[in-house]
Scaffold this active site. Structure first.
Site, PDB file in Angstrom:
ATOM      1  N   THR A  50     -31.348 -27.934  21.167  1.00  0.00           N
ATOM      2  CA  THR A  50     -32.111 -26.809  21.735  1.00  0.00           C
ATOM      3  C   THR A  50     -31.338 -26.157  22.876  1.00  0.00           C
ATOM      4  O   THR A  50     -31.509 -24.985  23.158  1.00  0.00           O
ATOM      5  CB  THR A  50     -33.476 -27.292  22.265  1.00  0.00           C
ATOM      6  OG1 THR A  50     -33.265 -28.491  22.984  1.00  0.00           O
ATOM      7  CG2 THR A  50     -34.450 -27.535  21.151  1.00  0.00           C
TER       8      THR A  50
ATOM      9  N   ASP B 269     -10.011 -16.338  23.770  1.00  0.00           N
ATOM     10  CA  ASP B 269     -10.694 -15.762  22.597  1.00  0.00           C
ATOM     11  C   ASP B 269     -10.925 -14.260  22.726  1.00  0.00           C
ATOM     12  O   ASP B 269     -10.749 -13.500  21.775  1.00  0.00           O
ATOM     13  CB  ASP B 269     -12.079 -16.400  22.413  1.00  0.00           C
ATOM     14  CG  ASP B 269     -12.022 -17.849  21.970  1.00  0.00           C
ATOM     15  OD1 ASP B 269     -10.917 -18.346  21.678  1.00  0.00           O
ATOM     16  OD2 ASP B 269     -13.095 -18.475  21.934  1.00  0.00           O
ATOM     17  N   HIS B 270     -11.382 -13.858  23.932  1.00  0.00           N
ATOM     18  CA  HIS B 270     -11.841 -12.469  24.022  1.00  0.00           C
ATOM     19  C   HIS B 270     -10.712 -11.474  24.258  1.00  0.00           C
ATOM     20  O   HIS B 270     -10.936 -10.261  24.181  1.00  0.00           O
ATOM     21  CB  HIS B 270     -12.995 -12.356  25.018  1.00  0.00           C
ATOM     22  CG  HIS B 270     -14.168 -13.149  24.525  1.00  0.00           C
ATOM     23  ND1 HIS B 270     -14.769 -12.890  23.306  1.00  0.00           N
ATOM     24  CD2 HIS B 270     -14.778 -14.251  25.013  1.00  0.00           C
ATOM     25  CE1 HIS B 270     -15.728 -13.778  23.092  1.00  0.00           C
ATOM     26  NE2 HIS B 270     -15.756 -14.613  24.107  1.00  0.00           N
TER      27      HIS B 270
ATOM     28  N   HIS C 289     -18.722 -22.895  29.644  1.00  0.00           N
ATOM     29  CA  HIS C 289     -19.553 -21.852  29.038  1.00  0.00           C
ATOM     30  C   HIS C 289     -20.291 -21.064  30.097  1.00  0.00           C
ATOM     31  O   HIS C 289     -21.095 -21.610  30.844  1.00  0.00           O
ATOM     32  CB  HIS C 289     -20.546 -22.383  27.990  1.00  0.00           C
ATOM     33  CG  HIS C 289     -20.878 -21.304  26.982  1.00  0.00           C
ATOM     34  ND1 HIS C 289     -21.802 -20.328  27.223  1.00  0.00           N
ATOM     35  CD2 HIS C 289     -20.357 -21.038  25.768  1.00  0.00           C
ATOM     36  CE1 HIS C 289     -21.842 -19.509  26.177  1.00  0.00           C
ATOM     37  NE2 HIS C 289     -20.972 -19.913  25.285  1.00  0.00           N
TER      38      HIS C 289
ATOM     39  N   ASN D 116      -9.628 -19.844  28.316  1.00  0.00           N
ATOM     40  CA  ASN D 116      -9.967 -19.524  26.926  1.00  0.00           C
ATOM     41  C   ASN D 116      -9.597 -18.054  26.659  1.00  0.00           C
ATOM     42  O   ASN D 116     -10.080 -17.160  27.350  1.00  0.00           O
ATOM     43  CB  ASN D 116     -11.473 -19.763  26.734  1.00  0.00           C
ATOM     44  CG  ASN D 116     -11.934 -19.446  25.321  1.00  0.00           C
ATOM     45  OD1 ASN D 116     -11.565 -18.423  24.757  1.00  0.00           O
ATOM     46  ND2 ASN D 116     -12.757 -20.302  24.760  1.00  0.00           N
TER      47      ASN D 116
ATOM     48  N   GLU E 108     -10.813 -25.282  19.944  1.00  0.00           N
ATOM     49  CA  GLU E 108     -12.251 -25.422  19.705  1.00  0.00           C
ATOM     50  C   GLU E 108     -12.491 -25.170  18.236  1.00  0.00           C
ATOM     51  O   GLU E 108     -11.986 -24.180  17.671  1.00  0.00           O
ATOM     52  CB  GLU E 108     -13.031 -24.393  20.526  1.00  0.00           C
ATOM     53  CG  GLU E 108     -13.052 -24.703  22.002  1.00  0.00           C
ATOM     54  CD  GLU E 108     -13.767 -23.625  22.792  1.00  0.00           C
ATOM     55  OE1 GLU E 108     -14.328 -22.697  22.186  1.00  0.00           O
ATOM     56  OE2 GLU E 108     -13.738 -23.711  24.020  1.00  0.00           O
TER      57      GLU E 108
ATOM     58  N   GLU F 102     -17.500 -32.275  26.652  1.00  0.00           N
ATOM     59  CA  GLU F 102     -17.555 -31.064  27.481  1.00  0.00           C
ATOM     60  C   GLU F 102     -19.023 -30.712  27.622  1.00  0.00           C
ATOM     61  O   GLU F 102     -19.724 -30.498  26.626  1.00  0.00           O
ATOM     62  CB  GLU F 102     -16.771 -29.914  26.832  1.00  0.00           C
ATOM     63  CG  GLU F 102     -16.833 -28.664  27.703  1.00  0.00           C
ATOM     64  CD  GLU F 102     -15.795 -27.623  27.336  1.00  0.00           C
ATOM     65  OE1 GLU F 102     -14.675 -27.995  26.944  1.00  0.00           O
ATOM     66  OE2 GLU F 102     -16.117 -26.428  27.446  1.00  0.00           O
TER      67      GLU F 102
ATOM     68  N   ARG G 108     -13.619 -14.241  13.857  1.00  0.00           N
ATOM     69  CA  ARG G 108     -14.028 -12.982  14.514  1.00  0.00           C
ATOM     70  C   ARG G 108     -13.126 -12.631  15.708  1.00  0.00           C
ATOM     71  O   ARG G 108     -13.048 -11.489  16.101  1.00  0.00           O
ATOM     72  CB  ARG G 108     -15.500 -13.011  14.923  1.00  0.00           C
ATOM     73  CG  ARG G 108     -15.805 -13.839  16.131  1.00  0.00           C
ATOM     74  CD  ARG G 108     -17.253 -13.667  16.556  1.00  0.00           C
ATOM     75  NE  ARG G 108     -18.173 -14.231  15.577  1.00  0.00           N
ATOM     76  CZ  ARG G 108     -19.349 -14.775  15.889  1.00  0.00           C
ATOM     77  NH1 ARG G 108     -19.768 -14.795  17.138  1.00  0.00           N
ATOM     78  NH2 ARG G 108     -20.134 -15.282  14.982  1.00  0.00           N
TER      79      ARG G 108
ATOM     80  N   ARG H 289     -12.846 -19.617  14.868  1.00  0.00           N
ATOM     81  CA  ARG H 289     -14.166 -19.629  14.215  1.00  0.00           C
ATOM     82  C   ARG H 289     -14.005 -19.493  12.714  1.00  0.00           C
ATOM     83  O   ARG H 289     -13.037 -18.924  12.227  1.00  0.00           O
ATOM     84  CB  ARG H 289     -15.029 -18.478  14.743  1.00  0.00           C
ATOM     85  CG  ARG H 289     -15.362 -18.590  16.215  1.00  0.00           C
ATOM     86  CD  ARG H 289     -16.352 -17.516  16.598  1.00  0.00           C
ATOM     87  NE  ARG H 289     -17.640 -17.789  16.011  1.00  0.00           N
ATOM     88  CZ  ARG H 289     -18.676 -18.316  16.666  1.00  0.00           C
ATOM     89  NH1 ARG H 289     -18.573 -18.607  17.932  1.00  0.00           N
ATOM     90  NH2 ARG H 289     -19.814 -18.532  16.038  1.00  0.00           N
TER      91      ARG H 289
ATOM     92  N   HIS I  54     -10.792 -20.754  20.234  1.00  0.00           N
ATOM     93  CA  HIS I  54     -11.765 -21.165  19.223  1.00  0.00           C
ATOM     94  C   HIS I  54     -11.462 -20.443  17.914  1.00  0.00           C
ATOM     95  O   HIS I  54     -11.621 -19.217  17.835  1.00  0.00           O
ATOM     96  CB  HIS I  54     -13.173 -20.808  19.729  1.00  0.00           C
ATOM     97  CG  HIS I  54     -14.284 -21.247  18.843  1.00  0.00           C
ATOM     98  ND1 HIS I  54     -15.601 -21.005  19.144  1.00  0.00           N
ATOM     99  CD2 HIS I  54     -14.297 -21.914  17.664  1.00  0.00           C
ATOM    100  CE1 HIS I  54     -16.376 -21.506  18.190  1.00  0.00           C
ATOM    101  NE2 HIS I  54     -15.600 -22.051  17.274  1.00  0.00           N
TER     102      HIS I  54
HETATM  103  N1  PXP Z   1     -16.120 -24.305  26.280  1.00  0.00           N
HETATM  104  C1  PXP Z   1     -16.539 -24.233  24.998  1.00  0.00           C
HETATM  105  C2  PXP Z   1     -16.660 -25.490  24.218  1.00  0.00           C
HETATM  106  C3  PXP Z   1     -16.804 -22.982  24.392  1.00  0.00           C
HETATM  107  O1  PXP Z   1     -17.217 -22.939  23.117  1.00  0.00           O
HETATM  108  C4  PXP Z   1     -16.627 -21.822  25.157  1.00  0.00           C
HETATM  109  C5  PXP Z   1     -16.872 -20.477  24.531  1.00  0.00           C
HETATM  110  O2  PXP Z   1     -15.976 -20.270  23.513  1.00  0.00           O
HETATM  111  C6  PXP Z   1     -16.166 -21.941  26.456  1.00  0.00           C
HETATM  112  C7  PXP Z   1     -15.944 -23.200  27.008  1.00  0.00           C
HETATM  113  C8  PXP Z   1     -15.891 -20.746  27.315  1.00  0.00           C
HETATM  114  O3  PXP Z   1     -17.066 -20.056  27.562  1.00  0.00           O
HETATM  115  P1  PXP Z   1     -16.984 -18.645  28.295  1.00  0.00           P
HETATM  116  O4  PXP Z   1     -16.209 -17.742  27.411  1.00  0.00           O
HETATM  117  O5  PXP Z   1     -18.411 -18.262  28.457  1.00  0.00           O
HETATM  118  O6  PXP Z   1     -16.280 -18.874  29.606  1.00  0.00           O
END
Ligand code: PXP
Length: 253
Positions: free
Chosen positions: A106, A14-15, A199, A12, A75, A156, A54, A50, A48
């Protein structure tokens, strides 16, 4: 007994975009990071988009789809806007995730039980377009059964609660949560679902999850991008792959 199925690694990015956006401009480029991760052994790339953009932006998704040589997993929230983008982009897979508090269980996963009627047409529409749909849910039997009823081919499992419990030294809670993930993966497989997990995973937790043979894909982002600061993204992906291989080797054959 035969060997367990191959465990794929989805990276992933994203960051990478989070860091880029902190200063504007184009550096570091999540598409370049995706290509590097693939060269280092990633089986696919996850991003992802969003609603608030962001981190990943629309143009990142278009470029990832056009430029990477491995499957793209988008995502996305279960909204009309995101469904339109997915249908236009045609990623290999789409993982439906909660973005607002009221969409979550939750445990933090998508509330497939409460949102069944919203999700049913979206799962059907994306699936009809040839996109492999996944629901990001807690390892809760009720959520898993609804995912199967919705005919989502994939779930997932949200590993965040387990990773948090481990990080906070809550040994009993972590043990209970791991058992729930293990049992949820078995139930989902028995219901015909393909099982992914993600995650909060790091080298140690990915190794432990890899020992569950029903799980065939891990999606990992934040930890790998953090590790990239210290060892480089390619090295972090290779170390992660080795951890996953060690976990997989523990599956009885
Ligand atoms: N899987 C899903 C569905 C997610 O939403 C995320 C976070 O965007 C991840 C995996 C990856 O999580 P992490 O960045 O904590 O490894």
């Amino acid at each position: 007994m035969s060997s367990p199925p191959h465990l794929r690694l989805g990276v992933n990015v994203d960051h990478v975009a989070t860091v880029r956006n902190a200063r504007g401009g184009h550096h570091p480029d999540p598409v370049q990071a995706a290509k590097l991760a693939i060269e280092a052994g990633a089986d696919g790339i996850t991003a992802h988009l969003r609603e608030d953009r962001r981190h990943i932006r629309d143009n990142d998704i278009a470029r990832l789809k056009a430029e990477i040589a491995k499957p793209l997993n988008l995502e996305m929230a279960a909204t009309d806007e995101m469904v339109a983008i997915a249908l236009r982009t045609r990623p290999h897979a789409a993982c439906l995730v909660p973005e607002r508090r009221e969409e979550r269980t939750t445990e933090g996963g998508l509330d497939a039980v409460g949102q069944h009627n919203l999700l049913a047409p979206i799962v059907a529409k994306l699936g009809g377009a040839g996109i492999r749909v996944s629901l990001f849910i807690a390892a809760d039997p009720g959520q898993i059964e609804v995912a199967a009823r919705l005919r989502s081919p994939v779930i997932e499992i949200h590993t965040g609660a387990w990773c948090d419990a481990l990080a906070n030294g809550q040994v009993a809670a972590a043990g209970a949560e791991f058992a729930r993930i293990r049992d949820g993966a078995k139930l989902a497989t028995n219901l015909g679902l393909e099982v992914h997990a993600g995650h909060g995973l790091n080298y140690e937790t990915a190794e432990a999850i890899a020992a569950l043979p029903e799980i065939v894909e891990l999606n990992i982002g934040h930890f790998l991008v953090g590790e990239a600061i210290f060892v480089g993204l390619d090295e972090a992906v290779m170390i992660m792959r080795a951890a996953m291989a060690r976990g997989r080797a523990k599956v009885p054959r």
